[in-house]
Design a protein around this motif. Structure first.
Motif, short mmCIF file in Angstrom:
data_model
loop_
_atom_site.label_atom_id
_atom_site.label_comp_id
_atom_site.label_asym_id
_atom_site.label_seq_id
_atom_site.Cartn_x
_atom_site.Cartn_y
_atom_site.Cartn_z
N SER A 222 -8.02 1.81 9.04
CA SER A 222 -7.55 2.67 7.96
C SER A 222 -6.29 2.16 7.28
O SER A 222 -5.98 2.58 6.17
N SER A 223 -5.55 1.27 7.92
CA SER A 223 -4.28 0.84 7.34
C SER A 223 -3.89 -0.55 7.83
O SER A 223 -4.38 -1.03 8.87
N ASP B 152 1.53 2.56 -3.29
CA ASP B 152 0.32 2.94 -4.03
C ASP B 152 -0.21 1.79 -4.89
O ASP B 152 -0.65 1.98 -6.03
N VAL C 47 -2.64 -1.98 -4.78
CA VAL C 47 -3.62 -2.82 -4.10
C VAL C 47 -3.48 -4.22 -4.68
O VAL C 47 -3.49 -4.38 -5.91
N ASP D 204 -8.82 0.96 -2.66
CA ASP D 204 -7.58 1.28 -1.96
C ASP D 204 -7.22 0.11 -1.06
O ASP D 204 -7.82 -0.97 -1.15
N GLY D 205 -6.24 0.30 -0.20
CA GLY D 205 -5.73 -0.79 0.61
C GLY D 205 -6.76 -1.43 1.52
O GLY D 205 -6.59 -2.59 1.93
N ARG D 206 -7.84 -0.72 1.82
CA ARG D 206 -8.85 -1.29 2.70
C ARG D 206 -9.57 -2.47 2.04
O ARG D 206 -10.17 -3.30 2.73
N SER D 207 -9.51 -2.55 0.71
CA SER D 207 -10.06 -3.72 0.02
C SER D 207 -9.24 -4.97 0.37
O SER D 207 -9.80 -6.05 0.61
N LEU E 220 -2.99 2.57 -7.80
CA LEU E 220 -4.03 3.51 -7.40
C LEU E 220 -4.21 4.63 -8.41
O LEU E 220 -5.26 5.25 -8.50
N SER E 221 -3.17 4.88 -9.22
CA SER E 221 -3.26 5.92 -10.25
C SER E 221 -3.68 5.35 -11.61
O SER E 221 -3.76 6.08 -12.58
N HIS F 1 0.82 -1.21 0.00
CA HIS F 1 0.00 0.00 0.00
C HIS F 1 0.86 1.26 0.00
O HIS F 1 0.46 2.28 -0.58
N GLU G 142 -12.58 3.18 -7.31
CA GLU G 142 -11.80 3.79 -6.24
C GLU G 142 -11.40 2.77 -5.18
O GLU G 142 -11.72 2.91 -4.01
#
Length: 305
Positions: A262-263, A130, A132, A192-195, A160-161, A127, A190
């Motif tokens: 969150s992380s 950047d 996932v 992010d790492g929470r997935s 992520l980009s 993460h 969208e």
């Protein structure tokens, strides 16, 4: 022979994109794992460009990561004649295989937490770059005999980009449905790492109970459960775990990313109190080579005698 230095010896696994071989780096005389793209994908012009783009993305993503809990990339070649990714060959077994070796297919709390904590350590590096992973599952997690957990297969990794819809389609991104997050199944861009943390929650539940949170093998029903059904408690399977650990699993399996930790670092900190207690004697005790308990009780210890 690939790239005039790698000899392919035996197939370790097959997937949609290609095969993973056990091979040998001849100049250095060391074993390696070599991932190759399926020849049928390269033979058809309509699929060739997409396959090469996805493979190129995977090699770049994997090569930029440097962490104990992530497979190390040694080399790659993407040409008209050769398309391969050369990685360290991990001596150990998959998390899926270890389930088959456990009584009732369950791990005790320290063992399950040890795996999850190391996954979070590796994901923190993923993460931070950047990226996932998007495809965490029991087959993509290797356990070395010294207790190190290794995250494999970045074939579905998402920058992520990355905004190229050809490389981030919903069908490609669902990965293994047993650990797929609601937002990934819904086709949201969208991610992010929470997935990935949702997948960690699925794996923790699986390790502690012997079954995924939603064990049905019907794809449509499984996706529906991830999207809308409340996750079961570990206690529903007759397993007692500390209250704070259950609360963490429940938070990881929240439907909305904002309701999860969150992380990966935050999850690691929550898991830390439940990590195995050191057992110095076990480090030098003669044990079966495939004793599934030893790696977690002696993390990074010497190889079994």
């Amino acid at each position: 022979m690939l790239c005039e230095r790698y000899r392919l010896e035996s197939v370790l696994g097959r997937g949609i994109m290609g095969q993973v071989w056990q091979g040998r780096d001849l100049p250095l005389d060391r074993p390696v794992a070599v991932k190759t793209v399926a020849t049928e994908l390269l033979a058809v012009p309509s699929s060739r460009d997409a396959a090469l783009a996805r493979f190129s993305r995977e090699t770049r993503a994997a090569a930029r990561l440097d962490h104990t809990n992530i497979t190390t990339v040694f080399d790659a070649s993407i040409t008209a004649d050769t398309c391969c990714l050369v990685m360290e060959l991990i001596e150990g077994t998959t998390l899926e295989y270890l389930f088959d070796q456990q009584q009732d297919r369950r791990f005790d709390v320290p063992s399950a937490v040890s795996v999850a904590a190391q996954l979070c350590a590796g994901l923190s590096a993923v993460h931070a770059a950047d990226l996932v992973h998007r495809d965490l599952k029991t087959q993509n997690i290797m356990i070395r005999r010294d207790g190190i957990v290794k995250i494999l297969d970045f074939g579905l990794v998402k920058l992520l980009s990355d905004t190229d819809p050809r490389l981030t389609t919903t069908g490609e991104g669902v990965g293994n449905l047993f650990c797929a997050s609601p937002e990934m199944l819904a086709g949201r861009d969208e991610l992010d790492g929470r997935s990935d943390l949702y997948a960690v929650g699925c794996l923790l539940h699986h390790m502690l109970t012997g079954e995924p949170p939603f064990p049905t093998r019907q794809p449509a029903l499984l996706a529906s459960h991830h999207l809308a059904s409340p996750p079961p408690l570990v206690a529903d399977a007759g397993v007692d775990v500390p209250g704070d650990l259950q609360n963490l699993i429940t938070a990881l399996l929240a439907k909305q990313p904002d309701e999860r930790p969150s992380s990966a670092a935050e999850v690691y900190a929550a898991l830390a109190p439940h990590l195995p207690k050191p057992d110095p004697e076990l480090a030098v005790r003669r044990t079966p080579a495939e004793d599934p308990r030893r790696p977690f009780l002696v993390p990074q210890g010497p190889m079994p005698l």
